[in-house]
Design a protein around this motif. Structure first.
Motif, PDB file in Angstrom:
ATOM      1  N   ASN A 114       0.846  -1.186   0.000  1.00 23.28           N
ATOM      2  CA  ASN A 114       0.000   0.000   0.000  1.00 23.28           C
ATOM      3  C   ASN A 114       0.885   1.241   0.000  1.00 23.28           C
ATOM      4  N   GLY A 115       0.380   2.312  -0.585  1.00 24.53           N
ATOM      5  CA  GLY A 115       1.143   3.550  -0.621  1.00 24.53           C
ATOM      6  C   GLY A 115       1.190   4.211   0.747  1.00 24.53           C
ATOM      7  N   ASP A 116       1.819   5.361   0.806  1.00 25.55           N
ATOM      8  CA  ASP A 116       1.927   6.097   2.052  1.00 25.55           C
ATOM      9  C   ASP A 116       1.671   7.567   1.763  1.00 25.55           C
ATOM     10  N   TRP A 117       1.075   8.279   2.730  1.00 23.73           N
ATOM     11  CA  TRP A 117       0.779   9.693   2.543  1.00 23.73           C
ATOM     12  C   TRP A 117       1.557  10.517   3.578  1.00 23.73           C
ATOM     13  N   GLY A 118       1.550  11.826   3.364  1.00 23.91           N
ATOM     14  CA  GLY A 118       2.316  12.696   4.240  1.00 23.91           C
ATOM     15  C   GLY A 118       3.818  12.544   4.074  1.00 23.91           C
ATOM     16  N   VAL A 119       4.243  12.167   2.850  1.00 25.48           N
ATOM     17  CA  VAL A 119       5.670  11.938   2.585  1.00 25.48           C
ATOM     18  C   VAL A 119       6.287  13.272   2.170  1.00 25.48           C
ATOM     19  N   THR A 120       6.794  14.000   3.149  1.00 27.62           N
ATOM     20  CA  THR A 120       7.241  15.370   2.882  1.00 27.62           C
ATOM     21  C   THR A 120       8.696  15.601   3.257  1.00 27.62           C
ATOM     22  N   ASN A 121       9.480  14.536   3.346  1.00 28.67           N
ATOM     23  CA  ASN A 121      10.920  14.734   3.528  1.00 28.67           C
ATOM     24  C   ASN A 121      11.675  13.589   2.851  1.00 28.67           C
ATOM     25  N   PRO A 122      12.932  13.804   2.480  1.00 31.49           N
ATOM     26  CA  PRO A 122      13.691  12.795   1.727  1.00 31.49           C
ATOM     27  C   PRO A 122      13.784  11.441   2.424  1.00 31.49           C
ATOM     28  N   ASP A 123      13.905  11.421   3.743  1.00 29.44           N
ATOM     29  CA  ASP A 123      14.010  10.146   4.454  1.00 29.44           C
ATOM     30  C   ASP A 123      12.756   9.299   4.262  1.00 29.44           C
ATOM     31  N   LEU A 124      11.591   9.925   4.355  1.00 27.07           N
ATOM     32  CA  LEU A 124      10.336   9.203   4.161  1.00 27.07           C
ATOM     33  C   LEU A 124      10.193   8.726   2.721  1.00 27.07           C
ATOM     34  N   ILE A 125      10.615   9.557   1.777  1.00 26.03           N
ATOM     35  CA  ILE A 125      10.579   9.151   0.366  1.00 26.03           C
ATOM     36  C   ILE A 125      11.432   7.899   0.171  1.00 26.03           C
ATOM     37  N   GLN A 126      12.633   7.914   0.694  1.00 24.24           N
ATOM     38  CA  GLN A 126      13.534   6.773   0.548  1.00 24.24           C
ATOM     39  C   GLN A 126      12.935   5.507   1.155  1.00 24.24           C
ATOM     40  N   LYS A 127      12.404   5.611   2.362  1.00 17.86           N
ATOM     41  CA  LYS A 127      11.846   4.448   3.051  1.00 17.86           C
ATOM     42  C   LYS A 127      10.616   3.904   2.320  1.00 17.86           C
ATOM     43  N   THR A 128       9.738   4.807   1.870  1.00 18.36           N
ATOM     44  CA  THR A 128       8.510   4.381   1.207  1.00 18.36           C
ATOM     45  C   THR A 128       8.808   3.682  -0.112  1.00 18.36           C
ATOM     46  N   ILE A 129       9.686   4.270  -0.915  1.00 13.37           N
ATOM     47  CA  ILE A 129      10.005   3.683  -2.217  1.00 13.37           C
ATOM     48  C   ILE A 129      10.754   2.365  -2.058  1.00 13.37           C
TER      49      ILE A 129
END
Length: 225
Positions: A114-129
């Protein structure tokens, strides 16, 4: 969007594209998919993906990393609406499935897809992808080459979810109308009560039906004076 603006939308987008390219590279190397990425624009109902250059992003955006092979495609999408990252799969130019829909149909649903929301910083982008890529790789056989019956089940699941969402929206609409009508009734705003309840009269509970009838009678009484 203030937090993301402070962190630089340009930085977030470049991080999204670079992390997608790095983590989903197995689709190119192992399965022969072709890679494109950029910002989505819509012209005459056609989606066009334009490479991110030096343009500034002030309003809404939809960033897409897309992997194509014949009629099949995988898309990882990042948009400024709730700053959501999601992954989709296409098996023809028209039908788009969430990856979770395919795995639910295969009875191997994995919440990690499932996707993730509230991804507003590079660390979260890296972890989610990374999480999406790892789990897609684990289920690659199912997602990349599904059987016809599996796609039929996925379509049934999608339609069921859509029907449930429509029913829930309808139910919420009625509930909100009844709450507003109750407030209007207490204020003796009978015209407003009728406006709110009349469109839903076939779905009202007995108490709300009585409220609608009383509001109508009160309006007629006022008009006859």
């Amino acid at each position: 969007m203030r937090e993301a603006t402070q962190l630089s939308v340009d930085e977030l987008l470049r991080c999204f594209f670079s992390e997608c390219e790095r983590n989903f590279r197995f689709l190119e190397e192992r399965y022969g998919y072709h890679f494109i990425c950029g910002l989505a624009e819509y012209q005459k109902n056609y989606k066009i993906i334009k490479p991110l250059n030096d343009q500034k992003i002030y309003d809404s955006f939809s960033a897409i990393t897309r992997y194509e092979k014949e009629e099949h495609a995988i898309e990882i999408v990042y948009g400024n609406e709730q700053f959501l990252i999601e992954a989709y799969t296409f098996y023809n130019p028209y039908d788009r499935f969430e990856l979770s829909e395919i795995l639910t149909a295969a009875r191997r649903n994995d919440e990690e897809l499932n996707g993730d929301w509230g991804v507003t910083n590079p660390d979260l982008i890296q972890k989610t992808i990374k999480r999406l890529a790892n789990n897609l790789q684990s289920h690659a056989r199912i997602v990349l080459d599904p059987k016809a019956k599996l796609l039929e089940r996925a379509m049934t699941i999608r339609n069921t979810r859509l029907e449930q969402a429509i029913r829930q929206k309808h139910s919420d609409s009625i509930e909100n109308a009844c709450k507003d009508a109750a407030s209007a009734f207490r204020k003796k705003d009978y015209r407003r009560v009728v406006q709110l309840l009349e469109p839903h009269k076939g779905y009202l509970k007995k108490a709300d039906i009585k409220k609608l009838e009383r509001a109508r009678k009160s309006l007629l009484s006022l008009q006859s004076q």
